[in-house]
Design a protein around this motif. Structure first.
Motif, PDB file in Angstrom:
ATOM      1  N   GLU A 138     -20.557  -6.922  15.690  1.00 31.29           N
ATOM      2  CA  GLU A 138     -19.502  -6.117  16.313  1.00 31.29           C
ATOM      3  C   GLU A 138     -19.874  -4.635  16.291  1.00 31.29           C
ATOM      4  O   GLU A 138     -19.713  -3.934  17.305  1.00 31.29           O
TER       5      GLU A 138
ATOM      6  N   ALA B 265     -22.639  -4.050  18.842  1.00 29.56           N
ATOM      7  CA  ALA B 265     -22.154  -4.154  20.211  1.00 29.56           C
ATOM      8  C   ALA B 265     -21.400  -2.897  20.632  1.00 29.56           C
ATOM      9  O   ALA B 265     -21.566  -2.401  21.761  1.00 29.56           O
ATOM     10  N   MET B 266     -20.580  -2.357  19.742  1.00 34.55           N
ATOM     11  CA  MET B 266     -19.840  -1.145  20.079  1.00 34.55           C
ATOM     12  C   MET B 266     -20.788   0.029  20.290  1.00 34.55           C
ATOM     13  O   MET B 266     -20.539   0.895  21.144  1.00 34.55           O
TER      14      MET B 266
ATOM     15  N   ALA C  83     -22.218  -0.518  23.877  1.00 34.01           N
ATOM     16  CA  ALA C  83     -21.311  -0.629  25.018  1.00 34.01           C
ATOM     17  C   ALA C  83     -21.055   0.734  25.671  1.00 34.01           C
ATOM     18  O   ALA C  83     -20.802   1.721  24.967  1.00 34.01           O
TER      19      ALA C  83
ATOM     20  N   THR D  45     -14.865   2.958  22.443  1.00 34.59           N
ATOM     21  CA  THR D  45     -14.628   1.972  21.395  1.00 34.59           C
ATOM     22  C   THR D  45     -14.159   2.693  20.134  1.00 34.59           C
ATOM     23  O   THR D  45     -14.323   3.915  20.009  1.00 34.59           O
TER      24      THR D  45
ATOM     25  N   HIS E  34     -18.074  -8.877  26.914  1.00 33.94           N
ATOM     26  CA  HIS E  34     -17.300  -8.606  25.707  1.00 33.94           C
ATOM     27  C   HIS E  34     -17.069  -9.892  24.931  1.00 33.94           C
ATOM     28  O   HIS E  34     -17.155  -9.929  23.704  1.00 33.94           O
TER      29      HIS E  34
ATOM     30  N   TRP F 297     -15.161  -6.588  19.284  1.00 37.76           N
ATOM     31  CA  TRP F 297     -16.421  -6.904  19.954  1.00 37.76           C
ATOM     32  C   TRP F 297     -17.227  -7.979  19.234  1.00 37.76           C
ATOM     33  O   TRP F 297     -18.419  -8.148  19.507  1.00 37.76           O
TER      34      TRP F 297
ATOM     35  N   ALA G 110     -19.246 -10.389  21.458  1.00 38.13           N
ATOM     36  CA  ALA G 110     -20.034  -9.789  22.528  1.00 38.13           C
ATOM     37  C   ALA G 110     -21.434 -10.381  22.586  1.00 38.13           C
ATOM     38  O   ALA G 110     -22.013 -10.782  21.571  1.00 38.13           O
TER      39      ALA G 110
ATOM     40  N   ASP H 231     -15.048 -12.764  31.139  1.00 37.80           N
ATOM     41  CA  ASP H 231     -14.364 -11.525  30.756  1.00 37.80           C
ATOM     42  C   ASP H 231     -13.170 -11.250  31.666  1.00 37.80           C
ATOM     43  O   ASP H 231     -12.086 -10.866  31.202  1.00 37.80           O
TER      44      ASP H 231
END
Length: 248
Positions: free
Chosen positions: A38, A41-42, A45, A49, A152, A173, A176, A184
């Motif tokens: 997570e 992923a943030m 992205a 976030t 996501h 996330w 993801a 999504d």
């Protein structure tokens, strides 16, 4: 004496607990790898976030984001059509970004999960067999090979925060990875099908609407078992069972 922030339990089940303390959220996850994914992923992205305040084994501390959820399942959305279109635009920006380097969920795994959950629903007489059979027929249309995008993976409307018509943050996330863009879009509009047109307008591309509806059925069928075992009610108005019945 100075006021002391209270601890609010946001989510609690045997896989994950989320606590809020003031403007900080603590996500305690039984799966340490999920928290690490997570955070990564943030960082990758191209969307707003939550800020990661710190991370320890099994615990991820996140700053609160401004605004309010785009919608909540089972409740009418008060967000404007412009806000929903902005959410569609944000999803398109995510899908246009390079997919993350870890593997996504395979179609075989998704198909197996659908098989298992449909069998459980019928064996335990949770839903009439004809509803499960027709829903499964629709859901199978979702399981077609499509080019993977940065997905996501759990883009529920209450994971998208807005302030007026502006997206202020996208949460949660942990699922993801490379995946189907339609999943999504289906997650975002699940239970709010009347907003699909606004989302597609913001997304700005041809969208297979039948594929979106197929993912609505897939999610309904595979979620009911987990929800009932963790104290949630998929039979509540506007929730999973109602969404499934609306499509079959």
């Amino acid at each position: 004496m100075a006021s002391v922030a209270e601890v609010e339990v946001v989510v609690a089940h045997n896989e994950r607990t989320v606590l809020r303390v003031g403007d900080m959220f603590l996500k305690v996850d039984a799966d340490e790898a999920r928290g690490a994914l997570e955070a990564e992923a943030m960082a990758l992205a191209p969307l707003p976030t939550p800020d990661v305040l710190w991370r320890e084994p099994h615990v991820l501390a996140l700053a609160a984001v401004h605004g309010a959820p785009l919608a909540r399942l089972g409740q009418p959305s008060t967000a404007s059509p412009t806000a929903w279109s902005a959410a569609g635009e944000a999803v398109r920006a995510l899908h246009d970004a390079p997919p993350p380097p870890w593997p996504g969920r395979s179609l075989d795994d998704l198909a197996t999960r659908l098989d298992d959950e449909c069998a459980w629903l019928v064996t335990n007489r949770v839903l009439p067999t004809d509803v499960v059979t027709r829903g499964r027929r629709v859901a199978e249309e979702a399981l077609r090979p499509r080019p993977p995008v940065f997905a996501h993976g759990d883009l529920q409307a209450d994971h998208v925060f807005v302030d007026g018509d502006r997206i202020t943050g996208v949460l949660d996330w942990s699922e993801a990875g490379p995946g189907d863009a339609l999943f999504d879009l289906a997650s975002l509009t699940f239970g709010h099908g009347e907003r699909l047109g606004d989302v597609v307008a913001g997304y700005g591309a041809d969208v297979d609407l039948d594929g979106v509806r197929a993912w609505w059925c897939w999610r309904s069928l595979v979620a009911i078992h987990w929800l009932t075992e963790h104290g949630f009610d998929p039979f509540a108005p506007g929730c999973e069972v109602d969404v499934l019945r609306s499509q079959v």
